[in-house]
Design an enzyme around this catalytic site. Structure first.
Site, PDB file in Angstrom:
ATOM      1  N   HIS A 126      32.866  19.181  40.298  1.00  0.00           N
ATOM      2  CA  HIS A 126      32.187  19.154  38.810  1.00  0.00           C
ATOM      3  C   HIS A 126      33.593  18.697  37.990  1.00  0.00           C
ATOM      4  CE1 HIS A 126      30.554  23.553  40.600  1.00  0.00           C
ATOM      5  NE2 HIS A 126      30.478  22.209  40.128  1.00  0.00           N
ATOM      6  N   LYS A 142      23.452  36.544  39.151  1.00  0.00           N
ATOM      7  CA  LYS A 142      23.533  35.679  40.196  1.00  0.00           C
ATOM      8  C   LYS A 142      25.004  36.253  41.369  1.00  0.00           C
ATOM      9  CE  LYS A 142      22.464  30.704  40.270  1.00  0.00           C
ATOM     10  NZ  LYS A 142      22.922  28.988  40.133  1.00  0.00           N
ATOM     11  N   ARG A 185      23.742  15.608  44.250  1.00  0.00           N
ATOM     12  CA  ARG A 185      24.927  15.282  45.761  1.00  0.00           C
ATOM     13  C   ARG A 185      24.347  14.427  47.083  1.00  0.00           C
ATOM     14  NH1 ARG A 185      26.585  21.162  45.635  1.00  0.00           N
ATOM     15  NH2 ARG A 185      24.555  21.189  45.369  1.00  0.00           N
ATOM     16  N   SER A 230      30.928  25.385  45.096  1.00  0.00           N
ATOM     17  CA  SER A 230      31.261  25.715  45.020  1.00  0.00           C
ATOM     18  C   SER A 230      31.389  27.545  45.714  1.00  0.00           C
ATOM     19  CB  SER A 230      30.901  27.098  43.420  1.00  0.00           C
ATOM     20  OG  SER A 230      30.806  25.906  42.561  1.00  0.00           O
TER      21      SER A 230
HETATM   22  O1  PNS Z   1      26.058  25.166  38.843  1.00  0.00           O
HETATM   23  P1  PNS Z   1      24.178  26.050  38.864  1.00  0.00           P
HETATM   24  O2  PNS Z   1      24.364  26.640  39.319  1.00  0.00           O
HETATM   25  O3  PNS Z   1      23.750  24.220  39.814  1.00  0.00           O
HETATM   26  O4  PNS Z   1      23.586  25.914  37.193  1.00  0.00           O
HETATM   27  C1  PNS Z   1      22.240  25.148  36.589  1.00  0.00           C
HETATM   28  C2  PNS Z   1      21.952  26.222  35.822  1.00  0.00           C
HETATM   29  C3  PNS Z   1      23.254  26.832  35.520  1.00  0.00           C
HETATM   30  C4  PNS Z   1      21.711  24.779  34.900  1.00  0.00           C
HETATM   31  C5  PNS Z   1      20.149  26.711  35.767  1.00  0.00           C
HETATM   32  O5  PNS Z   1      20.189  27.324  36.444  1.00  0.00           O
HETATM   33  C6  PNS Z   1      19.794  26.848  34.279  1.00  0.00           C
HETATM   34  O6  PNS Z   1      19.525  26.221  33.485  1.00  0.00           O
HETATM   35  N1  PNS Z   1      20.066  28.404  34.222  1.00  0.00           N
HETATM   36  C7  PNS Z   1      19.420  28.121  32.562  1.00  0.00           C
HETATM   37  C8  PNS Z   1      17.949  29.052  32.489  1.00  0.00           C
HETATM   38  C9  PNS Z   1      17.189  27.532  32.647  1.00  0.00           C
HETATM   39  O7  PNS Z   1      17.015  27.248  31.155  1.00  0.00           O
HETATM   40  N2  PNS Z   1      16.443  27.772  33.938  1.00  0.00           N
HETATM   41  C10 PNS Z   1      15.717  26.415  33.264  1.00  0.00           C
HETATM   42  C11 PNS Z   1      14.207  26.480  32.834  1.00  0.00           C
HETATM   43  S1  PNS Z   1      13.719  25.807  34.604  1.00  0.00           S
END
Ligand code: PNS
Length: 162
Positions: free
Chosen positions: A17, A41, A90, A128
């Protein structure tokens, strides 16, 4: 002025990150590193703890701000007047999911674009989840996260630093 959002769970933040934050901060005027507040989560760290860790490891970057958000990312990006969402890729396995989300977000709001950066090769394996798995067995996580965060991660598992 170009404002971007680098969203994520950051549970906890890793060198992968940090690499993404440092690289994308150079490309925009302001970068918001935004922690998703998602209790579903079952995170290891509270949002407050994650924000505080991110603040500590980004305090050398003057154009980076750490925030948190609830709900849909695309709505939050609009509220914050950000025109770019940054995501890291990645491996090919990340691509399908990320593409779907980016396309969905673009349908909802075509004024906000998702910019993908490939992670540096040295961190391509890192997540993570891997950090938590290794830490939960008391393993060495010094290759994965900054030294000043190691104690806080072990604390969650009541492990001694190795
Ligand atoms: O670090 P991560 O868990 O890969 O991050 C994922 C994240 C936070 C970017 C994603 O889950 C997200 O944007 N969540 C908010 C809800 C949302 O907007 N979902 C996508 C709509 S289809």
């Amino acid at each position: 002025m170009t404002r971007a959002i680098y969203p994520g769970s950051f549970d906890p933040v890793t060198f992968g990150h940090i690499d993404m934050i440092e690289r994308s901060a150079k490309m925009v005027d302001e970068l918001l590193v935004s922690v998703l507040n998602n209790s579903a989560k079952n995170p290891l760290f509270s949002v407050k703890e994650r924000v505080s860790m991110l603040e500590e490891i980004t305090n050398h970057l003057p154009n980076v701000k750490v925030t948190s958000f609830d709900g849909l990312l695309i709505d939050y990006a609009r509220e914050m007047d950000a025109s770019i969402i940054i995501r890291g890729l990645r491996a090919v396995t990340d691509f399908e999911y990320e593409l779907q989300i980016a396309q969905t977000n673009r349908i909802v709001n075509p004024n906000i674009d998702t910019l993908f950066l490939t992670t540096s090769l040295e961190y391509a394996y890192l997540s993570s989840t891997i950090v938590k798995e290794v830490a939960s067995y008391g393993g060495d996580i010094s290759h994965f996260v900054p030294e000043k965060l190691i104690g806080r991660i072990y604390e969650k598992y009541n492990n001694k630093e190795s």
